[in-house]
Enzyme design. Structure first.
Site, short mmCIF file in Angstrom:
data_model
loop_
_atom_site.label_atom_id
_atom_site.label_comp_id
_atom_site.label_asym_id
_atom_site.label_seq_id
_atom_site.Cartn_x
_atom_site.Cartn_y
_atom_site.Cartn_z
N GLU A 1 -59.03 34.57 58.11
CA GLU A 1 -59.04 33.71 56.84
C GLU A 1 -59.93 34.33 55.88
O GLU A 1 -60.69 33.63 55.01
CB GLU A 1 -59.67 32.36 57.25
CG GLU A 1 -58.97 31.58 58.36
CD GLU A 1 -59.56 30.22 58.71
OE1 GLU A 1 -60.41 29.51 57.80
OE2 GLU A 1 -59.36 29.54 59.76
N GLU B 1 -63.46 26.59 65.64
CA GLU B 1 -64.77 25.78 65.27
C GLU B 1 -65.41 24.94 66.24
O GLU B 1 -66.14 23.85 65.86
CB GLU B 1 -64.94 25.30 64.04
CG GLU B 1 -64.51 26.23 62.58
CD GLU B 1 -64.40 25.82 61.31
OE1 GLU B 1 -65.00 24.53 61.06
OE2 GLU B 1 -63.81 26.24 60.54
#
Length: 391
Positions: A292, A176
């Site tokens: 994920e 991220e």
């Protein structure tokens, strides 16, 4: 080197084949009366040989004290259904490195030990992230020079990756690191929120490249990934990742993969460009992965989904899997926990029912569509059809 299959994974395939051959021999020697009934298919048993299907797990909560002879129901399912495990929190800074010079490997060690006992692989998660950092990093980083930030980060990366060298097949190295369109300033590197990138804001790409170099030196066999949410389809953020990956590769950085988290919600439309996005990163010579996956939704007052929501959830799980199966460089498909009782979603969003099993381990239609998709992708226990080309 090629990262399409590691030596550890090849050894596991050979061992599996030998075990199967031994089982056949035993049946031939003992006769039909001694044969056990057919085993129930699992995601793990039906997965193509060249794709790891995994789940996240919080080792500190679920795997400490694991007894292989007396597993909990959760542990039994985790071992049977998945060939890969991702520590959900155990390898994040706050859990792993709570004080300067102090490490707590207990949760991460529990995940690795469970994986060894059950013949599974492990995905490492994560080395560089702006969130879930310990308070000492938050406090100290306010006064860091770039060199001080580099020293702290390098020591952490080399210590952690080195400890698990040879035991982690993929690492989410940088997680991220880009903002989104809706963040202040739009899509750009997180040189404000990420304490390490902030300290080295004059040249954050150089720091990112060195994190990959340090990780590669600590474990040359592990495939090293960029990873992010809102990174499934072609969009402004993945365009930025594509440009960054191109720049890093041109500079000789040992970058091996791009991971799309795939935390989806039924409140938003599904991006139909996932395969296109995966293919363009594969064309750079990278692996891709769904890292994920879950599909959450707002629930009614009774806490239950509607039939339409269940159908949509099932379709989206299948589309994610199909995009992975359709791109030969997709090396792993991971769900972010397999049961609703342990899902992170309700604690963060006013949504739920995000995983592939209920809290009582009842398999949802989403589970069955993944099982069917894996079965359709491979004849028997072979690789995907067509076979993955060598790189």
């Amino acid at each position: 080197m090629s990262h399409s299959i590691t030596k550890r994974r090849l050894a596991a395939v050979v061992a599996s084949a030998l075990a199967a051959a031994s089982a056949v021999t035993a049946v031939a020697l003992t006769g039909p009366a001694a044969q056990a009934g057919p085993k129930t298919p699992t995601l793990r048993s039906e997965a193509p040989r060249d794709l790891e299907v995994g789940s996240a797990v919080w080792g500190q909560r679920e795997l400490i004290g694991y007894d292989r002879k007396h597993p909990t129901e959760f542990q039994r399912i985790l071992g049977a259904e998945f060939g890969s495990l991702t520590p959900e929190n155990d390898m994040k800074w706050a859990e792993l490195h709570p004080e300067p010079g102090v490490y707590d490997f207990s949760g991460a060690d529990a995940v690795v030990a469970f994986a060894k006992a059950n013949g599974q692989e492990v995905r490492g998660h994560t080395l560089l992230w702006h969130s879930q950092n310990p308070q000492w990093v938050t406090d100290a980083s306010a006064g860091w020079t770039c060199q001080e930030a580099r020293d702290v980060l390098e020591e952490h990366v080399r210590t952690v990756v080195g400890r698990y060298a040879g035991e982690i097949y993929e690492w989410d190295v940088a997680n991220e690191i880009f903002q989104d369109d809706w963040d202040a300033g739009g899509v750009r590197l997180r040189t404000e929120a990420n304490p390490f990138l902030k300290a080295c804001a004059e040249d954050p790409v150089a720091l990112i490249g060195d994190v990959f170099r340090w990780a590669h030196e600590a474990d040359p066999a592990a495939a090293l990934f960029l990873n992010d949410y809102n990174a499934e389809g072609v969009n402004t953020k993945t365009n930025a990742y594509y440009d960054l990956a191109t720049e890093l590769l041109a500079d000789g950085v040992p970058l091996h993969g791009m991971g799309a988290q795939a935390h989806l919600s039924l409140q938003y439309e599904f991006d139909e460009s996932v395969t296109e996005n995966f293919e363009r990163f594969a064309d750079l010579g990278l692996q891709v992965a769904v890292t994920e996956a879950d599909v959450r939704m707002p629930l009614g007052d009774d806490g239950e989904p509607t039939a339409e929501q269940i159908t949509l959830q099932t379709e989206r799980y299948r589309k994610l899997l199909d995009a992975c199966l359709d791109v030969p460089s997709c090396s792993s498909f991971t769900v972010w926990g397999f049961d609703d009782a342990r899902s992170w979603v309700p604690g963060v969003f006013p949504e739920g029912y995000a995983t592939i099993m209920t809290g009582e381990y009842v398999k949802k239609p989403a589970y069955h569509t993944l099982l069917d998709g894996l079965r359709d992708a491979t004849p028997g226990t072979g690789p995907r059809t067509p076979p993955v080309p060598a790189r």
